[in-house]
Enzyme design. Sequence first.
Site, mmCIF file in Angstrom:
data_model
loop_
_atom_site.group_PDB
_atom_site.id
_atom_site.type_symbol
_atom_site.label_atom_id
_atom_site.label_comp_id
_atom_site.label_asym_id
_atom_site.label_seq_id
_atom_site.Cartn_x
_atom_site.Cartn_y
_atom_site.Cartn_z
ATOM 1 N N ASP A 234 -31.089 -52.453 31.430
ATOM 2 C CA ASP A 234 -31.483 -53.798 30.520
ATOM 3 C C ASP A 234 -32.630 -53.184 29.828
ATOM 4 O O ASP A 234 -33.300 -52.550 30.110
ATOM 5 C CB ASP A 234 -31.808 -55.412 31.048
ATOM 6 C CG ASP A 234 -31.463 -56.131 29.558
ATOM 7 O OD1 ASP A 234 -31.634 -56.044 29.080
ATOM 8 O OD2 ASP A 234 -31.336 -57.728 30.011
ATOM 9 N N TRP A 235 -33.434 -53.838 28.513
ATOM 10 C CA TRP A 235 -34.509 -52.765 28.097
ATOM 11 C C TRP A 235 -35.637 -53.442 28.711
ATOM 12 O O TRP A 235 -36.119 -54.786 28.639
ATOM 13 C CB TRP A 235 -33.843 -53.314 26.684
ATOM 14 C CG TRP A 235 -33.265 -52.385 24.950
ATOM 15 C CD1 TRP A 235 -34.654 -52.008 24.385
ATOM 16 C CD2 TRP A 235 -31.728 -51.624 25.442
ATOM 17 N NE1 TRP A 235 -33.323 -51.377 23.584
ATOM 18 C CE2 TRP A 235 -32.150 -51.324 24.543
ATOM 19 C CE3 TRP A 235 -30.859 -52.003 26.898
ATOM 20 C CZ2 TRP A 235 -31.173 -50.503 24.281
ATOM 21 C CZ3 TRP A 235 -30.041 -51.444 26.064
ATOM 22 C CH2 TRP A 235 -30.179 -50.564 24.826
#
Length: 826
Positions: A234-235
């Site tokens: 995930d970012w």
Amino acid sequence: MREEGRDMSPDRDDRVLDRHIAELTLEQKVRLLTGATTWRTAGEADIGLREMVMSDGPAGVRGEAWDERRPSALLPSASALAAMWDEPLVEELGGLLAAEAARKSVDVVLAPTLNLHRTPLGGRHFECFSEDPELTGRTGAALIRGIQAHGVAATAKHLVANDSETGRLTVDVRVSERALREVYLAPFEAAVEAGVWLVMAGYNGVNGGTMTSHPLLDEPLKGEWGFDGVVVTDWGALRSTEEPARAALDLAMPGPQSPWGTALVQAVKDGRVPEAAVDDKVRRLLRLAGRVGAFTPRRRDRVPVRRSRDTRALLRRAVAAGSVLLGNRGVLPLDPAELSTVAVIGAHAASPRTQGGGSAGVFPSGVVTPLAGIRARLRGGGRVVHVPGPPPPRLAAAPLDTDRCSDPRSGAPGVLLRVLDGAGRELRAEHRLSGRQLEPDLPPGAHTVEISALLRPRRTGEWTFGVGGFGRMTLAVDGLTVLDGVFPRETDDPAVVHVSPPVQEARAMLISKRPVHVVARRELVPGCGRATVATAAPPEPDARGMTAAAAEAAREADVAIVVVGTTEHDETEGYDRRDLSLGAQQDDLVRAVAAANPRTVVVVNSGGPVELPWREDVGAVLLAWFPGQEAGAGLADVLFGLEEPGGRLPTTWGASLTDTPVTRTRPAGGRLPYAEGLHIGHRAWLRAGRAPAFWFGHGLGYTTWEYEAVDAPTRVAAGDAFTVRVRLRNTGTRAGREVVQVYAARPGSAVERPVRWFAGYAAVRAEAGRTVTAEVEVAARALRHWSEEERAWSTEPGPYRLMAGRSAGDLRWEGEVTVERRALTG
């Protein structure tokens, strides 16, 4: 590698990939493992590899920039897609996402979200499919097939137990191995079986290990399940160098800065990370590149171009297919010929919520509101009267927009966006269409972002203005400073920092039709993003008077349609919900209208469960979810009987939050125990012995059905699938669709089991008076359980109860099947 490399045998394909890896230096290989930008992977000219572009989903494909001038097709929310119980249609919508990706030069769509509706308070409920692992897995697999059939990659996210938002960056979920396998990992296993090309590791931890370096990425994901794609973070989820590098994580996003890079190169040279681990990650990334065609110049024609008319027709059909008719006392469908006046009531009727908040948001090219859809359907016939009623609670001031504002420099509808240096000199200026600017271009020397507009107030009184962001912010109205302060960042959540920054508010008196110059500024602070928001809201109306006006309009109409729903504060990424109430004002509005006109239809505009205390007092309740850009067109089709409401609930809806068995979202000491184990959704309600307002699987149509006969095997071998055949008759007066559901139970089991659990479904259609047979395949996995002692799957021999019906609480047949002994492992 050529595009046709996807047709090579696996051995030959890996040999080609290995040759590429051999051509790369360690530094080149490591550079490929971190994004080149926020949305792009790194390219490598030495092997003919271009960058691959990623974009958020599943509501639509936004592309690389948050820019309202580059609109996207907006689908119904994921909860609405699951409510369709229609895998071919979901697959078709996946094809639309692929077409949108091709149009925006995107290679990877960050969808579907396969986390579960563990509790109705989950803030990202709208972005997830269902409470049930089987329905979630089947729906997610259909969307994956639709996307990837066109050479665009899908991403199964967020592995795993990322089912609530409170403390989501650091929460450590504690869950039993059995519940993890049978409930939370099951949809991801289905995604791998469907051939998904990427899996995203969540921010959270599970049982003491953070997901970006968790052993689950290796086993079962890459080992037992055979996942040969890319595991992406995930970012911003990657927080260390060596442990994730030794683990099965492959790609860190965004970039170019991350804990990998030069630190990982040095760790490999020092022998702390094996170079073979890096090679495996690069091999997977290159395999993905071959699948999406990144070894060839980008081809926009790899996906058939969709005409706008066809896209709108599909999205309109999707609205009707996902709409769930919760209750109907003979009011729906409406006959236009019998209506001289229709009262359409509620703020959401003219300004519906079409999507949830957070990183998945897109800018639709246009939205058909419920009010517009109803007016279009009745054009040339009955009169439509709109009364907004009181606004929903917690409704934030809306960003400045083209409807109310103009650019003070050009006069064009919209706002003026400027970037200033430290001395206040203009570095950049452009006309924009919205006061919500999440990614303004920042030239060298940028110090301040400014949004300004001429606002034309339509009402006299005290207006509320706001500016969103972090650091020093000011707000001026006609030269008078009404807000000036320093507002520090108090969260690391990227959804808050970059997408939904907090808005600071101030008030000013305005006179109707007298334009005012609004100027909002935020100074840029390192690490605090650049998102800047300028908002304005008119004076609070007299709620009691607006409710009375709505009731009067309903009294004089042949039918009243009330649209109520949640707000951006209720359902959004980054926050869990506090309650399930629509608020006293909306509930009072519904009650007042229903008291004035028994032919009252309530349309519920939410992404997840809400309390409906007036549900027995109205003529019909129709759940529209967050229906996407064709909201009003599809809704009108259902209201007036052109389409049947096709949806069935993918999640159990309680009458009140206090009745709901599983509600905890808040960690204690950083830990969130899933103490309920296997028992979420309808399973939890059954174990608690409580009746919800509406069961999982519930939904009415415009016809009636009789379950005439069921044919099911009496004996099956452990590990074998089997089919339950249900013969139905359409006993109504019009054609319809029925979703036949099969549930299973194991009384006297030697292991803990739910009271009953969902095992499969099939949808059928029939004309009035005709019979049809639904064939429900019950997969072998439906009867197996995970043995923590043996760390393997097992199917307990002996008798199982089978039940068939219309929902988890409306079962029309019961029988028994005996499972004959045969071990099932693996």
